[in-house]
Design an enzyme around this catalytic site. Sequence first.
Site, short mmCIF file in Angstrom:
data_model
loop_
_atom_site.label_atom_id
_atom_site.label_comp_id
_atom_site.label_asym_id
_atom_site.label_seq_id
_atom_site.Cartn_x
_atom_site.Cartn_y
_atom_site.Cartn_z
CG ASP A 77 -0.29 -0.20 2.51
OD1 ASP A 77 0.88 0.19 2.66
OD2 ASP A 77 -0.92 -0.74 3.42
CG ASP A 101 0.61 3.81 4.49
OD1 ASP A 101 -0.61 3.65 4.39
OD2 ASP A 101 1.40 2.90 4.77
CG ASP A 129 7.55 1.01 13.03
OD1 ASP A 129 7.94 1.67 12.04
OD2 ASP A 129 6.74 0.05 12.93
P1 ATP Z 1 3.26 -2.78 5.11
O1 ATP Z 1 2.15 -1.86 4.71
O2 ATP Z 1 4.09 -3.27 4.00
O3 ATP Z 1 2.81 -3.85 6.02
P2 ATP Z 1 4.22 -0.44 6.49
O4 ATP Z 1 5.56 -0.10 7.04
O5 ATP Z 1 3.68 0.46 5.43
O6 ATP Z 1 4.30 -1.92 5.99
P3 ATP Z 1 1.83 0.19 7.94
O7 ATP Z 1 1.19 -0.57 9.04
O8 ATP Z 1 1.12 0.39 6.66
O9 ATP Z 1 3.24 -0.51 7.70
O10 ATP Z 1 2.22 1.59 8.56
C1 ATP Z 1 2.71 2.68 7.79
C2 ATP Z 1 3.81 3.40 8.54
O11 ATP Z 1 3.30 3.91 9.77
C3 ATP Z 1 4.98 2.52 8.96
O12 ATP Z 1 5.92 2.38 7.91
C4 ATP Z 1 5.54 3.30 10.12
O13 ATP Z 1 6.30 4.39 9.69
C5 ATP Z 1 4.29 3.83 10.79
N1 ATP Z 1 3.80 2.91 11.84
C6 ATP Z 1 2.88 1.93 11.70
N2 ATP Z 1 2.66 1.28 12.86
C7 ATP Z 1 3.48 1.86 13.76
C8 ATP Z 1 3.73 1.65 15.15
N3 ATP Z 1 3.09 0.69 15.83
N4 ATP Z 1 4.64 2.46 15.76
C9 ATP Z 1 5.26 3.44 15.07
N5 ATP Z 1 5.08 3.67 13.77
C10 ATP Z 1 4.21 2.91 13.11
MG MG Z 2 1.80 0.36 4.59
#
Ligand code: ATP
Ligand code: MG
Length: 430
Positions: A55, A57, A133
């Site tokens: 996705d 963001d 994170d």
């Molecule tokens: P994917 O979508 O591939 O699973 P992602 O890194 O994009 O991985 P998401 O859950 O979509 O994960 O979250 C988007 C972003 O928001 C993360 O990359 C991170 O920067 C931030 N984020 C998400 N969850 C947390 C958390 N629990 N603590 C801190 N930052 C977070």
């Molecule tokens: Mg994501």
Amino acid sequence: MSSATRIPASEHGINPREIDKKARTILTSLTDAGYEAYLVGGGVRDLLLEMVPKDFDIATNATPEQIKKVIPSTRIIGRRFRLAHVHFGREYFEVATFRAPHDDSEKGQTGQHGRIIHDNVFGNLEEDAYRRDFTVNALFYDLQNGEVVDFVGGMADLEKRELRMIGDPELRYREDPVRMLRAIRFATKLNLKIEAKTEAPISELSSLMGNIAPARLFDEALKLFHSGQAVKTLESLREYCLFQYLFPEAETSLAEDTDENGEEGSYTKLVYAALANTDRRIRADMPVTPAFLFAVMLWKRVSEGFTMYKELGNPALQAMHSAASDAFSEQIKCISVPRRFSNMSREIWTLQGLFSFKNERRVFKLMEHKRFRASYDFMCLRAECGELPISECDWWTLIQEVDLKEKKAMCQAALPPKRVKSPRRKSKNG
Ligand code: ATP
Ligand code: MG
């Protein structure tokens, strides 16, 4: 003054055409309206790793209301921390306003275990980087000039293929224990090494997972086990003592599951075979259902419960119903499972009892059942792992392939030989 490193397009190699067109439209609409807007998180990270992002963001300095003014198809969600979802039909993109990291010194922001309760302070770009994170998740891509903006050394970590927590890892895990699961997930999925300081506290803090709301863990569990790396994920989660907080029954069953020679038992084989099967399906772009995951993980508990209820004199259907209810009522203390999936798992289990009947009517009825395919897959896995004779799986595989006449012949041949009837006594008048 900002301490960001700005990496030009010529160095990082992201091609803007690899970014979803709708995400680009959102970025451009916001910047045209005078706001800052960046692609962030998994979208940037995965493109830099030359992987296909799941996705895209977006982070911006526009508030949710301002986003909605610029893009009317925005829906604002969440009460405490408001987030904008920009809709394109059924598809939507998450657009989050820059947030500041939560400050530990501020009273009332963290719970007794150090968990974040309020996380709703808007901030600037740099602050938004630090509240994320891992360093590799805190890279911003600026579509206007093609630069990647890095405040936290994420680029260097990506090059080293290292997963490093921003700030003090122990504190960050205490703020949000789900980050421990995320560490395992990213390390496994992206083949990154967890940096030593980021890795060190995980096993010790694993019990903090017990405080996470079950509702939050359903999506996390799916992301962990439907990533295409479920086998490696399971091994890692068990190694870091995290698995027991997701599937306590399965952890107990796996820990106890050795045969008389000390070798892994059939349940362990089943779990690993099922996850390997899920991995293959994901890589082949085939559909997977959470119901199958739960059916597998809870199988030992359910089959033992089934035997117990049968021994207590319950009919098979009732025994399975009770065993399934017991298993799910424990499971949902850790992970909330939406009813439609738990019902599907129940059907998969219930149908296991029907494969032994080869009578034509029942065979045809079973093959028409909407859960036949998943139940058949499950039964074959059980056969592969020694719970059933492999001939059982072969029979059901073949009957799906042959034509109607042969199907009927197979059922006929599978029936037990007819007992020879004793000659009828002649009636008085006959
Ligand atoms: P994917 O979508 O591939 O699973 P992602 O890194 O994009 O991985 P998401 O859950 O979509 O994960 O979250 C988007 C972003 O928001 C993360 O990359 C991170 O920067 C931030 N984020 C998400 N969850 C947390 C958390 N629990 N603590 C801190 N930052 C977070
Ligand atoms: Mg994501």
